[in-house]
Design an enzyme around this catalytic site. Structure first.
Site, PDB file in Angstrom:
ATOM      1  N   LYS A 231      56.521 -12.511  39.475  1.00 22.21           N
ATOM      2  CA  LYS A 231      55.277 -12.157  40.131  1.00 22.21           C
ATOM      3  C   LYS A 231      55.282 -12.730  41.454  1.00 22.21           C
ATOM      4  CE  LYS A 231      52.114 -11.471  35.965  1.00 22.21           C
ATOM      5  NZ  LYS A 231      51.233 -11.986  35.273  1.00 22.21           N
TER       6      LYS A 231
ATOM      7  N   LYS B 149      47.224  -6.640  25.867  1.00 22.92           N
ATOM      8  CA  LYS B 149      46.780  -7.915  26.101  1.00 22.92           C
ATOM      9  C   LYS B 149      46.207  -8.313  24.650  1.00 22.92           C
ATOM     10  CE  LYS B 149      47.316  -8.895  30.627  1.00 22.92           C
ATOM     11  NZ  LYS B 149      48.179  -9.902  31.133  1.00 22.92           N
TER      12      LYS B 149
ATOM     13  N   ASP C 199      51.230  -8.949  25.424  1.00 17.81           N
ATOM     14  CA  ASP C 199      51.090 -10.284  26.473  1.00 17.81           C
ATOM     15  C   ASP C 199      49.867 -11.061  25.777  1.00 17.81           C
ATOM     16  OD1 ASP C 199      50.985 -12.176  28.224  1.00 17.81           O
ATOM     17  OD2 ASP C 199      50.553 -10.859  30.010  1.00 17.81           O
TER      18      ASP C 199
ATOM     19  N   THR D 241      47.955  -1.403  31.092  1.00 17.98           N
ATOM     20  CA  THR D 241      47.596  -2.320  30.340  1.00 17.98           C
ATOM     21  C   THR D 241      46.148  -2.208  29.573  1.00 17.98           C
ATOM     22  OG1 THR D 241      48.092  -3.817  32.189  1.00 17.98           O
ATOM     23  CG2 THR D 241      46.484  -4.681  30.481  1.00 17.98           C
TER      24      THR D 241
ATOM     25  N   ASP E 236      50.364  -1.947  37.667  1.00 21.49           N
ATOM     26  CA  ASP E 236      49.452  -1.240  37.452  1.00 21.49           C
ATOM     27  C   ASP E 236      48.333  -1.230  38.090  1.00 21.49           C
ATOM     28  OD1 ASP E 236      48.951  -3.071  35.770  1.00 21.49           O
ATOM     29  OD2 ASP E 236      48.297  -1.738  34.006  1.00 21.49           O
TER      30      ASP E 236
END
EC number: 5.1.1.-
Length: 327
Positions: free
Chosen positions: A246, A150, A175, A125, A298
């Site tokens: 998730k 992000k 994202d 990320t 991650d």
């Protein structure tokens, strides 16, 4: 059958901090459930998420409400109806999987009916920030095959271009964490297309994602905040091409495995993702992620220090958990 339940809150420093459209953090705050039967203990970790009205205190209170049933041997199956989906059930569910595996002397993967667990390639990320900061972070991570970027809404076209310039060989997914709207969707989508972005995760707010049913898609569109459990999947099919499963949203490994099967039946692409937690939170997700199209586990790579023992990473390759950690 007599068990002992212990609940503890823990905090782990994030290396360099972590930022998404909804805000930034310097620490990962997690809750750990220990369920012990005799000398055998199972563990599960969850990450309460304010986006869903959760906190360490509220999740602890949810678990405490079930203390009597848990210590009297509540089963995995019974747990699914005894507690709603969310972080609290995730911690308990994963602790029960770990405990049951240890008591049976078998791997959790075997107990789930899975083939031998294989290593996975996880995304790494890049936090949202100004384009120069994100470009610098992308340059440091450009050796990784798969980056998750992000984003924050207005100006994301510049962020996407800056990251792509510094990581020309990496597969990119982005994202937005619900940060896009009609004022920036088109320009940001065009920037994604120009950069060869493979997937756009939750571009619009969950309560306004009906707009996705009628747009031209520059990449795979993936549901995150719009999805919690398998009950949500069918209604998302006209709006999304992929779903991010998730464990903290699903309420544990039990529901996550069900979601993977249901998503495949509905011909979704599958991502298995995570909140920002330690290897203990990622370990059960490795089971759900076997065969996933996209893996985003991650969390431990973003921490200054992970648990010991933790998961083994070689670059972006994530290896199945050792039983000393979980399962």
């Amino acid at each position: 059958m007599s068990r002992r339940l212990d609940i503890s809150a823990e905090s782990f420093e994030i290396a360099g901090g972590f930022a998404i459209a909804r805000g930034s953090r310097t620490h990962a705050h997690v809750l750990v459930v220990h369920l012990s039967e005799g000398a055998v203990t199972g563990r599960g970790e969850c990450v309460p998420y304010a986006r869903y009205g959760e906190s360490l205190d509220s999740v602890t209170a949810q678990i405490e409400e079930l203390r009597g049933q848990l210590e009297n041997g509540l089963s995995l199956d019974a747990l699914q109806s005894a507690m709603p989906a969310g972080a609290a059930r995730n911690a308990v569910d994963c602790a029960l999987w770990d405990l049951n595996a240890k008591l049976a002397g078998r791997g959790a993967g075997q107990m789930a009916g899975l083939p031998a667990l294989k290593p996975l390639t996880t995304a790494f990320t890049i936090s949202v920030g100004d384009p120069d900061t994100m470009a610098a972070a992308a340059g440091k991570a450009a050796h990784r095959p798969f980056l998750k970027v992000k984003l924050g809404g207005a100006g994301d076209d510049e962020r996407i271009a800056a990251v792509r310039e510094k990581a020309p060989e990496s597969t990119l997914i982005v994202d937005a964490n619900e940060a896009w709207d009609e004022t920036c969707f088109e320009v940001n989508a065009k920037a994604c297309a120009a950069a060869g972005v493979a997937l756009i995760e939750q571009p619009l707010p969950a309560d306004r994602d009906h707009l996705l049913a009628d747009i031209e898609r520059p990449a795979v569109i993936c549901a995150d905040e719009s999805l919690h459990t398998s009950a949500d999947l069918k209604a998302l099919r006209a709006k999304y091409d992929a779903v991010n499963i998730k464990l903290d949203k699903a309420g544990g490994l039990t529901e996550a495995l069900k979601m993977v099967r249901s998503a495949r039946d509905l011909e979704f692409k599958v991502m298995v993702g995570c909140m920002l937690g330690t290897s203990l939170a990622m370990a059960p997700a490795v089971l759900a992620a076997q065969g996933a199209d996209y893996v985003d586990l991650d969390g431990p790579l973003l921490l200054s220090k992970d648990r010991d023992p933790g998961l083994r990473f070689e670059g972006s390759t994530l290896f199945p958990p050792d039983p000393a950690l979980w399962g």
